[in-house]
Design an enzyme around this catalytic site. Structure first.
Site, PDB file in Angstrom:
ATOM      1  N   TYR A  13      -8.559  -0.709   4.141  1.00  0.00           N
ATOM      2  CA  TYR A  13      -8.802  -2.104   4.509  1.00  0.00           C
ATOM      3  C   TYR A  13      -9.598  -2.098   5.808  1.00  0.00           C
ATOM      4  O   TYR A  13      -9.089  -1.663   6.842  1.00  0.00           O
ATOM      5  CB  TYR A  13      -7.450  -2.792   4.679  1.00  0.00           C
ATOM      6  CG  TYR A  13      -7.485  -4.262   5.017  1.00  0.00           C
ATOM      7  CD1 TYR A  13      -8.221  -5.162   4.258  1.00  0.00           C
ATOM      8  CD2 TYR A  13      -6.745  -4.748   6.097  1.00  0.00           C
ATOM      9  CE1 TYR A  13      -8.219  -6.509   4.560  1.00  0.00           C
ATOM     10  CE2 TYR A  13      -6.732  -6.096   6.404  1.00  0.00           C
ATOM     11  CZ  TYR A  13      -7.472  -6.973   5.635  1.00  0.00           C
ATOM     12  OH  TYR A  13      -7.460  -8.321   5.933  1.00  0.00           O
ATOM     13  N   TYR A 167       2.490  -9.052  -1.150  1.00  0.00           N
ATOM     14  CA  TYR A 167       2.522  -8.145  -0.005  1.00  0.00           C
ATOM     15  C   TYR A 167       3.041  -8.851   1.241  1.00  0.00           C
ATOM     16  O   TYR A 167       3.966  -8.397   1.915  1.00  0.00           O
ATOM     17  CB  TYR A 167       1.120  -7.577   0.267  1.00  0.00           C
ATOM     18  CG  TYR A 167       1.057  -6.775   1.545  1.00  0.00           C
ATOM     19  CD1 TYR A 167       1.408  -5.436   1.553  1.00  0.00           C
ATOM     20  CD2 TYR A 167       0.700  -7.365   2.755  1.00  0.00           C
ATOM     21  CE1 TYR A 167       1.393  -4.697   2.732  1.00  0.00           C
ATOM     22  CE2 TYR A 167       0.685  -6.643   3.929  1.00  0.00           C
ATOM     23  CZ  TYR A 167       1.033  -5.311   3.914  1.00  0.00           C
ATOM     24  OH  TYR A 167       1.034  -4.593   5.076  1.00  0.00           O
ATOM     25  N   HIS A 168       2.448  -9.980   1.571  1.00  0.00           N
ATOM     26  CA  HIS A 168       2.790 -10.664   2.809  1.00  0.00           C
ATOM     27  C   HIS A 168       4.158 -11.334   2.742  1.00  0.00           C
ATOM     28  O   HIS A 168       4.751 -11.654   3.772  1.00  0.00           O
ATOM     29  CB  HIS A 168       1.713 -11.687   3.161  1.00  0.00           C
ATOM     30  CG  HIS A 168       0.364 -11.056   3.357  1.00  0.00           C
ATOM     31  ND1 HIS A 168      -0.542 -10.939   2.329  1.00  0.00           N
ATOM     32  CD2 HIS A 168      -0.202 -10.465   4.439  1.00  0.00           C
ATOM     33  CE1 HIS A 168      -1.618 -10.319   2.776  1.00  0.00           C
ATOM     34  NE2 HIS A 168      -1.436 -10.015   4.042  1.00  0.00           N
TER      35      HIS A 168
END
Length: 693
Positions: A13, A167-168
């Site tokens: 990322y 994910y978050h």
């Protein structure tokens, strides 16, 4: 030799500073064997602001690359053939805009756009709940997602137009059951909206389902996380088959990518993060039947600041060693038939389906967002996890156990152990976007690509976008025309703000239950007495704490946990959520007559925004109100903030929230020249304090 499966896509990322610098980084990473790109955009780009907007101050190029218009996107992918690249873009509220810029650059490269492959994250629900880069209300946001899906299925058939992102949610405290059920409820809302829009013929709906991808979190609880992925797979197969009648097994396949957990990375003994990252990667690669299609790993030093290219290379090499040196890819699923695994998966499936049914009864995920139910559940589960860590029930090596350590050569010079972004870059980016606006309507603003009159002007394109938004036309074509006309990110989002309005998501703080015991002998009970005694001595009913999130950083988990614990300790807490200017924070502090201001910043904009708050407090005659700061703040910056007048700086190594609240009371007492001889003061004088926020 045994035949091997193909490895998953390997990404890092990445993106920072400028399009040119990020392009250089991408080329280097691809040359090192990375097989896909994962683009990190800066916060102004993610939230629909140009670099010269007041809220963008200090945020430009910090946590990703600024992309303000077509020229930036050209430079970002200069020399990278998009027709041959698989590109993941972590973008949500402005996903349609970034995809339009990407497509136009591909067209200029001469690409066949039907061959473009990659993903736009485009999951707005998790933005309301955890990451905070939402712009528009739920209804219009869902429309943008729906329009993108309908467009890409017809025009960009290899593109994943939405990446349902749990994910978050885990970063915000979600349990495995919450992560599964909230993500599935979001996917259902998206598919229902596309089906009901009438933009996709029923016989083509299987193609829509086949392009839905997921982006999940893999934590350090290896067995539970691996079982979570198997549960995800089983539930998705059931939902797509039973709810939508999809009979093609390929179209029902659960397709997911992974970023392994960053929440669990520690500032204390950060070398331990390497083994954490490896364990988390194994959870999503060892099981062939539930293996990720793409994996990106954080760097060991992300709890300290931005990773350097070498740190990202280390994370890439971790994947390559597993894929190319081990025999993992030579075998069928090595967990098949395990009664332990099956029992855990069955339990996760049962509990997740029950929570999904509960959300359905509320009217679906959008209703559960607007009511505040989902957010309050996440705040509560995160508070419970923090309480377990503080009590020592949940062990974190190097943080609350095995704290003794040899000096680490990795962090011998902390100021060079992370990447620093030159603040002069922001000024240059601001000037560049101003020049772009001034010159974009000139006939040859890019020689050879535009004839006079070939495209509408920027103003004409924006007028057409507003008109389309006010009706029910698919917004993708109007957005593409804006991209070709040189419209900026802030102008595109601003035009839609005019039509759709903006949305402030529920904070979940007021409804979060008490997570930490306040029994007579507990640490929290002691702090509560400290709070009550100070309020009495100051002659006020309650001490008042303002928790502020200046700038565009939407990661509010730490701020929420401070707010909840301060409330439980007896403070009256003022917390208005994310995305405030320094001026708004100071105005609220004065209006509420608070005794302390706490600022939470994780994006790196503290050096710009905190001094601004301090100066405004002084100008308003409120210099007697202590200001504290929490976030991912390098040690040199922490020293500078203290010298500027900040009372205390907290960073991730300070995990004891109750102790932090005690320290806040001490700062208030010190400011008012009250005695500070209690245990908290003595301990904090012994131990320099610098917290998770």
């Amino acid at each position: 030799m045994t035949a091997k499966d193909r490895p998953w896509l390997m990404r890092t990322y990445a993106g920072h500073s400028t399009a040119e610098a990020s392009n250089e980084l991408y080329r280097r990473n691809l040359a090192k064997g990375q097989t896909g790109l994962s683009v990190a955009f800066d916060l102004p780009t993610q939230t629909g602001y140009d670099p010269d907007h007041v809220l963008a101050r200090g945020e430009v190029g910090r946590v990703g690359v600024p992309v303000s218009h077509l020229g930036d996107m050209r430079r970002l992918f200069d020399g990278i053939p998009l027709e041959k690249m698989n590109t993941s873009m972590t973008i949500n509220a402005t996903a349609m805009w970034l995809l339009a810029l990407y497509q136009v650059v591909a067209e200029e490269q001469g690409a066949d756009i039907s061959q473009l492959s990659g993903t736009t994250q485009n999951d707005i629900v998790k933005e309301y709940l955890s990451r905070g880069t939402h712009v528009f209300p739920p209804g219009p946001s869902l429309r943008l997602t729906t329009d993108m899906i309908a467009y890409t299925v017809a025009q960009l058939p290899k593109w994943n137009p939405v990446n349902i992102c749990s994910y978050h949610l885990q970063e915000a405290g979600a349990t495995p059951v919450q992560e599964i059920s909230y993500a599935m409820a979001t996917a259902i809302a998206v598919l229902d909206a596309v089906r009901d829009s009438g933009q996709v013929p029923p016989e083509e709906f299987g193609r829509v389902v086949a392009r839905i991808s997921f982006f999940v979190n893999a934590g350090v609880r290896f067995v539970e996380e691996m079982c979570k992925m198997r549960a995800f797979t089983r539930i998705w197969d059931r939902v797509t088959g039973e709810r939508y009648g999809i009979t093609d097994a390929k179209q029902r396949r659960f397709r997911y990518g992974v970023q392994v957990n960053s929440l669990g990375l520690t500032e204390a003994q950060p070398e331990n993060n390497v083994q954490r990252i490896v364990l988390e990667m194994l959870a999503v690669t060892l099981s062939k039947d539930a293996r990720a299609r793409a994996v990106q790993l954080p760097a060991w030093n992300e709890a300290l600041g931005l990773p350097r290219p070498w740190d990202q290379q280390w994370s890439l090499r971790i994947q390559q060693v597993l894929a190319y040196e081990s025999d993992l890819l030579e075998y069928a699923d090595i967990f098949a038939g395990s009664h332990v695994i099956e029992a855990k998966v069955d339990a996760l499936v049962t509990e997740s389906l029950a929570e999904m049914a509960r959300i359905e009864e509320m009217g679906g995920v959008m209703a559960a967002v607007e009511s505040g139910y989902l957010k309050s559940q996440l705040v509560a589960s995160h508070a419970e996890r923090r309480a377990r860590i503080e009590s020592g029930e949940e062990k974190i090596v190097g943080v609350n156990c095995f704290e003794g350590t040899e000096p680490s050569p990795l962090t011998a010079d902390l100021d060079t152990a992370i990447l620093t972004v030159d603040p002069a870059g922001e000024a240059a980016t601001v000037e560049a976007v101003k020049r772009w606006r001034e010159t974009r309507d000139e006939p040859f603003w890019r020689e050879g690509t535009r004839e006079p009159g070939l495209h509408p002007s920027a103003e004409q394109a924006l007028a057409a976008l507003r008109e389309a938004a006010a009706g029910d036309t698919n917004l993708m074509e109007a957005t593409l025309e804006c991209a070709r006309a040189g419209v900026t990110t802030g102008e595109w989002a601003g035009a839609l703000r005019e039509v759709f309005g903006e949305f402030r998501a529920p904070t979940g703080v007021s409804s979060a239950p008490v997570a930490v015991s306040a029994e007579a002998s507990s640490e929290l009970a002691e702090v509560r007495r400290h709070v009550e005694r100070t309020a009495i001595e100051l002659g006020v009913g309650k001490l008042r704490l303002l928790v502020g999130k200046p700038g565009l950083d939407g990661h509010s988990n730490g701020a929420e946990q401070i707010a909840v614990r301060a409330r439980d300790a007896g403070f009256e807490v003022v917390y208005q959520g994310i995305r405030l200017t320094p001026e708004e924070i100071v105005s609220a502090a004065l209006a509420e007559d608070v005794h302390c201001v706490g600022l939470s910043i994780l994006s790196g904009s503290h050096a710009e925004l905190v001094p601004d708050v301090l100066e405004r407090m002084r100008e308003a005659g409120a210099s007697d109100v202590p200001v504290i700061v929490g976030g991912i703040i390098p040690s040199a910056d922490a020293r500078a903030l203290r010298e500027a007048g900040v009372a205390a700086v907290f960073t991730p190594k300070d995990f004891g929230i109750t102790r932090i609240i005690g320290r806040i009371v001490d700062e208030i007492r010190t400011q008012h020249k009250l005695a500070t001889g209690d245990e908290h003061s003595e301990r904090d004088q012994r131990e320099p304090l610098e917290v998770t926020s």
